[in-house]
Design an enzyme around this catalytic site. Structure first.
Site, PDB file in Angstrom:
ATOM      1  N   ARG A 229      55.620  38.915  16.840  1.00  0.00           N
ATOM      2  CA  ARG A 229      54.968  38.528  15.592  1.00  0.00           C
ATOM      3  C   ARG A 229      54.951  37.005  15.495  1.00  0.00           C
ATOM      4  O   ARG A 229      55.928  36.328  15.871  1.00  0.00           O
ATOM      5  CB  ARG A 229      55.708  39.082  14.363  1.00  0.00           C
ATOM      6  CG  ARG A 229      55.485  40.566  14.075  1.00  0.00           C
ATOM      7  CD  ARG A 229      54.037  40.928  13.768  1.00  0.00           C
ATOM      8  NE  ARG A 229      53.846  42.350  13.541  1.00  0.00           N
ATOM      9  CZ  ARG A 229      53.426  43.227  14.456  1.00  0.00           C
ATOM     10  NH1 ARG A 229      53.148  42.826  15.681  1.00  0.00           N
ATOM     11  NH2 ARG A 229      53.251  44.498  14.135  1.00  0.00           N
ATOM     12  N   GLU A 258      45.420  26.368  13.929  1.00  0.00           N
ATOM     13  CA  GLU A 258      46.247  25.233  14.345  1.00  0.00           C
ATOM     14  C   GLU A 258      46.706  25.390  15.800  1.00  0.00           C
ATOM     15  O   GLU A 258      46.623  24.463  16.605  1.00  0.00           O
ATOM     16  CB  GLU A 258      47.456  25.161  13.408  1.00  0.00           C
ATOM     17  CG  GLU A 258      48.163  23.849  13.430  1.00  0.00           C
ATOM     18  CD  GLU A 258      49.300  23.813  12.408  1.00  0.00           C
ATOM     19  OE1 GLU A 258      49.742  22.704  12.109  1.00  0.00           O
ATOM     20  OE2 GLU A 258      49.734  24.879  11.931  1.00  0.00           O
ATOM     21  N   HIS A 270      45.648  39.520  19.264  1.00  0.00           N
ATOM     22  CA  HIS A 270      46.479  40.713  18.977  1.00  0.00           C
ATOM     23  C   HIS A 270      45.992  41.939  19.758  1.00  0.00           C
ATOM     24  O   HIS A 270      45.647  42.968  19.169  1.00  0.00           O
ATOM     25  CB  HIS A 270      46.496  41.003  17.464  1.00  0.00           C
ATOM     26  CG  HIS A 270      47.627  41.921  17.060  1.00  0.00           C
ATOM     27  ND1 HIS A 270      47.841  42.318  15.767  1.00  0.00           N
ATOM     28  CD2 HIS A 270      48.609  42.526  17.797  1.00  0.00           C
ATOM     29  CE1 HIS A 270      48.892  43.124  15.711  1.00  0.00           C
ATOM     30  NE2 HIS A 270      49.376  43.269  16.931  1.00  0.00           N
TER      31      HIS A 270
HETATM   32  N1  LIG Z   1      51.434  42.700  20.128  1.00  0.00           N
HETATM   33  C1  LIG Z   1      51.346  43.957  19.794  1.00  0.00           C
HETATM   34  O1  LIG Z   1      50.266  44.542  19.755  1.00  0.00           O
HETATM   35  C2  LIG Z   1      52.579  44.712  19.473  1.00  0.00           C
HETATM   36  C3  LIG Z   1      53.652  44.073  18.931  1.00  0.00           C
HETATM   37  N2  LIG Z   1      54.802  44.765  18.638  1.00  0.00           N
HETATM   38  C4  LIG Z   1      55.906  44.008  18.051  1.00  0.00           C
HETATM   39  O2  LIG Z   1      57.012  44.097  18.927  1.00  0.00           O
HETATM   40  C5  LIG Z   1      58.174  44.441  18.185  1.00  0.00           C
HETATM   41  C6  LIG Z   1      59.119  45.232  19.073  1.00  0.00           C
HETATM   42  O3  LIG Z   1      58.528  46.475  19.387  1.00  0.00           O
HETATM   43  P1  LIG Z   1      59.382  47.661  20.060  1.00  0.00           P
HETATM   44  O4  LIG Z   1      60.065  47.175  21.289  1.00  0.00           O
HETATM   45  O5  LIG Z   1      58.485  48.822  20.157  1.00  0.00           O
HETATM   46  O6  LIG Z   1      60.461  47.888  18.919  1.00  0.00           O
HETATM   47  P2  LIG Z   1      61.934  48.484  19.036  1.00  0.00           P
HETATM   48  O7  LIG Z   1      62.354  48.787  17.647  1.00  0.00           O
HETATM   49  O8  LIG Z   1      61.967  49.580  20.044  1.00  0.00           O
HETATM   50  O9  LIG Z   1      62.793  47.266  19.603  1.00  0.00           O
HETATM   51  C7  LIG Z   1      63.151  46.151  18.872  1.00  0.00           C
HETATM   52  C8  LIG Z   1      64.475  45.659  19.427  1.00  0.00           C
HETATM   53  O10 LIG Z   1      64.774  44.403  18.824  1.00  0.00           O
HETATM   54  C9  LIG Z   1      66.192  44.357  18.650  1.00  0.00           C
HETATM   55  N3  LIG Z   1      66.549  43.332  17.678  1.00  0.00           N
HETATM   56  C10 LIG Z   1      66.497  43.396  16.319  1.00  0.00           C
HETATM   57  N4  LIG Z   1      66.928  42.237  15.799  1.00  0.00           N
HETATM   58  C11 LIG Z   1      67.274  41.427  16.853  1.00  0.00           C
HETATM   59  C12 LIG Z   1      67.791  40.117  16.943  1.00  0.00           C
HETATM   60  N5  LIG Z   1      68.043  39.396  15.851  1.00  0.00           N
HETATM   61  N6  LIG Z   1      68.025  39.599  18.175  1.00  0.00           N
HETATM   62  C13 LIG Z   1      67.758  40.319  19.284  1.00  0.00           C
HETATM   63  N7  LIG Z   1      67.279  41.587  19.252  1.00  0.00           N
HETATM   64  C14 LIG Z   1      67.040  42.126  18.052  1.00  0.00           C
HETATM   65  C15 LIG Z   1      66.551  45.774  18.208  1.00  0.00           C
HETATM   66  O11 LIG Z   1      67.918  46.037  18.408  1.00  0.00           O
HETATM   67  C16 LIG Z   1      65.647  46.603  19.106  1.00  0.00           C
HETATM   68  O12 LIG Z   1      66.314  46.976  20.286  1.00  0.00           O
HETATM   69  C17 LIG Z   1      57.628  45.241  16.979  1.00  0.00           C
HETATM   70  O13 LIG Z   1      58.519  45.176  15.889  1.00  0.00           O
HETATM   71  C18 LIG Z   1      56.325  44.562  16.697  1.00  0.00           C
HETATM   72  O14 LIG Z   1      56.517  43.487  15.792  1.00  0.00           O
HETATM   73  C19 LIG Z   1      54.929  46.084  18.926  1.00  0.00           C
HETATM   74  C20 LIG Z   1      53.891  46.776  19.468  1.00  0.00           C
HETATM   75  C21 LIG Z   1      52.606  46.160  19.730  1.00  0.00           C
HETATM   76  O1  LIG Z   2      46.984  47.124  17.433  1.00  0.00           O
HETATM   77  C1  LIG Z   2      47.794  47.570  16.632  1.00  0.00           C
HETATM   78  O2  LIG Z   2      47.695  48.654  16.070  1.00  0.00           O
HETATM   79  C2  LIG Z   2      48.999  46.723  16.302  1.00  0.00           C
HETATM   80  C3  LIG Z   2      50.121  46.982  17.253  1.00  0.00           C
HETATM   81  C4  LIG Z   2      51.354  46.303  16.776  1.00  0.00           C
HETATM   82  O3  LIG Z   2      51.367  45.120  16.539  1.00  0.00           O
HETATM   83  C5  LIG Z   2      52.550  47.108  16.574  1.00  0.00           C
HETATM   84  O4  LIG Z   2      52.554  48.304  16.936  1.00  0.00           O
HETATM   85  O5  LIG Z   2      53.525  46.567  16.035  1.00  0.00           O
END
Ligand SMILES: NC(=O)C1=CN([C@@H]2O[C@H](COP(=O)(O)OP(=O)(O)OC[C@H]3O[C@@H](n4cnc5c(N)ncnc54)[C@H](O)[C@@H]3O)[C@@H](O)[C@H]2O)C=CC1
Ligand SMILES: O=C(O)CCC(=O)C(=O)O
Length: 390
Positions: A229, A258, A270
């Site tokens: 994010r 920016e 994204h």
């Molecule tokens: N660019 C995109 O399209 C996407 C972005 N995301 C982002 O990626 C993030 C992670 O996704 P997932 O791996 O599926 O989630 P997840 O919930 O499986 O993993 C998140 C990990 O971060 C760890 N964590 C929490 N606070 C922390 C800290 N302060 N320091 C270090 N580790 C910490 C947790 O313990 C957990 O293991 C999502 O919350 C979302 O914001 C997710 C999917 C798609």
């Molecule tokens: O393309 C999407 O639906 C957003 C994915 C994402 O950022 C997330 O799963 O956290």
């Protein structure tokens, strides 16, 4: 018949699993469920009719999950369903930040009207030399569904991998290669790593986690990847670290005007989860979770209520109650039903933080008066009759 309102485009393959008992709508003011991807719900008024919100994706910072919990509304997401799509884009991000492929391709395209271009290539290519990934050090911050896949993939590219996650789950730990080295803090590795990639949720504790102080400690020439994010890193800090030469490249899936003005920023719109496979996986999982809740009262993969599963009811009636996690709730609920001469065949009570859920299978049909009495118990948020037969 249930109504599901969509706030974003959702994969048709997933939506089709809702079946004939559901109306899919983008307009209805009183839906039973909401299904969305990245739509920002913070300024939206939530209709009283909504019982569940399904986030087809991982991050829930676009949804006021605590506020909805206080209204008795369950929010679910789809853990891991888009992780592979993100992992693959992170590998691309690593390569793009290492090899000057984008500049090289842009230069080649700019020569499309030059009949002599093939003669220029060998001379011009010196401007686009890069570095290899093999042997470089990478820090993976957050070892959840995505971080684990990224860490393992980086190992297979010949990188030395450090993982940092103080809250790593048992499931993630099982999936992580034992060749990933454990870092006990971000500060411990930021000065050592050639690459840092972020895979944490955006919450109060992670906002601006790559701050000015940390970037000052970075190994000169660091490449930072952010597919998690935007607000995990501030633009001012990125700018300053690029000007000082500490940061060679910032690859972000969350660019703004920016950032896009900076030469060494690679801004991707994204696209992390934007593959047909990932969109379908997420939609299928979210639809399954919504159906489980609406049809059976079961909570699967919730981020603001406890998960709670009793299968399909085999008694005449089933009631689901979202309530505050305070003393004597179960006592009051069961006494209220007992006063109405309703026998409980089976029940489950689970809590998560300030909120709890009680699911009851009862041996006779319930009346609206009984439900009314349950709703009046202080701390009860929503009462739902999930099944009611003679
Ligand atoms: N660019 C995109 O399209 C996407 C972005 N995301 C982002 O990626 C993030 C992670 O996704 P997932 O791996 O599926 O989630 P997840 O919930 O499986 O993993 C998140 C990990 O971060 C760890 N964590 C929490 N606070 C922390 C800290 N302060 N320091 C270090 N580790 C910490 C947790 O313990 C957990 O293991 C999502 O919350 C979302 O914001 C997710 C999917 C798609
Ligand atoms: O393309 C999407 O639906 C957003 C994915 C994402 O950022 C997330 O799963 O956290």
């Amino acid at each position: 018949m249930f109504k599901v309102k969509t706030l974003n485009n959702i994969s048709q393959e997933g939506l089709s699993l809702l079946g004939g008992n559901y109306i899919i709508t983008a307009e209805d003011p009183n839906p039973d469920a909401i299904l969305l991807r990245s739509f920002k719900m913070h300024d939206m008024e939530l209709p009283e009719s909504v019982k569940i919100i399904g986030r087809a994706g991982a991050g829930v910072n676009n949804i006021p999950i605590e506020e909805y919990a206080a209204q008795g509304v369950v929010v679910v997401n789809t853990p891991g369903a888009n992780a592979n799509a993100v992992k693959e884009l992170v590998i691309l991000g690593l390569l793009l930040s290492s090899r000057k492929v984008i500049s090289g391709i842009n230069w080649a395209k700019s020569q499309q009207d030059n009949p002599e271009v093939d003669k220029l290539i060998e001379k011009e290519k010196a401007k686009f030399a890069g570095q290899e990934l093999t042997g470089k050090k990478i820090g993976v911050i957050g070892l959840g569904a995505i971080g684990v896949l990224v860490a393992n993939a980086a190992l297979s590219l010949g990188m030395e991998v450090y993982g940092y996650d103080p809250f790593v789950s048992v499931e993630s730990a099982w999936g992580l290669s034992c060749d990933v080295k454990r870092a006990l803090s971000l500060d411990e590795i930021i000065g050592e790593c050639d690459y840092i990639t972020l895979h944490v949720p955006l919450i109060d504790q992670t906002k601006n986690m790559i701050n000015a102080e940390r970037l000052k400690k970075a190994k000169p020439g660091l490449r930072l990847l952010n597919f998690a994010r935007g607000a995990l890193v501030s633009n001012d800090n990125i700018k300053a670290a690029m000007e000082s030469g500490d940061l060679a490249c910032y690859v972000t899936d969350f660019p703004d005007q920016e950032l896009l003005q900076l030469d060494n920023v690679i801004g991707i719109p994204h696209l992390g989860a934007s593959t047909a496979e990932s969109e379908e996986n997420c939609a299928r999982m979210a639809v399954h979770e919504i159906k489980e809740y609406l049809e059976n009262g079961n909570i699967v993969n919730s981020v603001n209520y406890p998960d709670c599963y009793m299968g399909i009811s085999s008694t005449p009636a089933r009631i689901g109650i979202t309530h505050k996690n305070i003393p004597n709730m179960v006592g009051q609920i069961t006494s209220s039903l007992a006063k109405d001469n309703i026998n409980i065949g089976d029940m489950l009570n689970k809590s998560k933080g300030e909120f709890a859920y009680t699911l009851l299978d009862v041996d006779s049909k319930v009346t609206l008066d009984s439900i009314d009495r349950l709703e009046k118990i202080a701390g009860v948020l929503k009462v739902r009759i999930i099944k009611n037969e003679n």
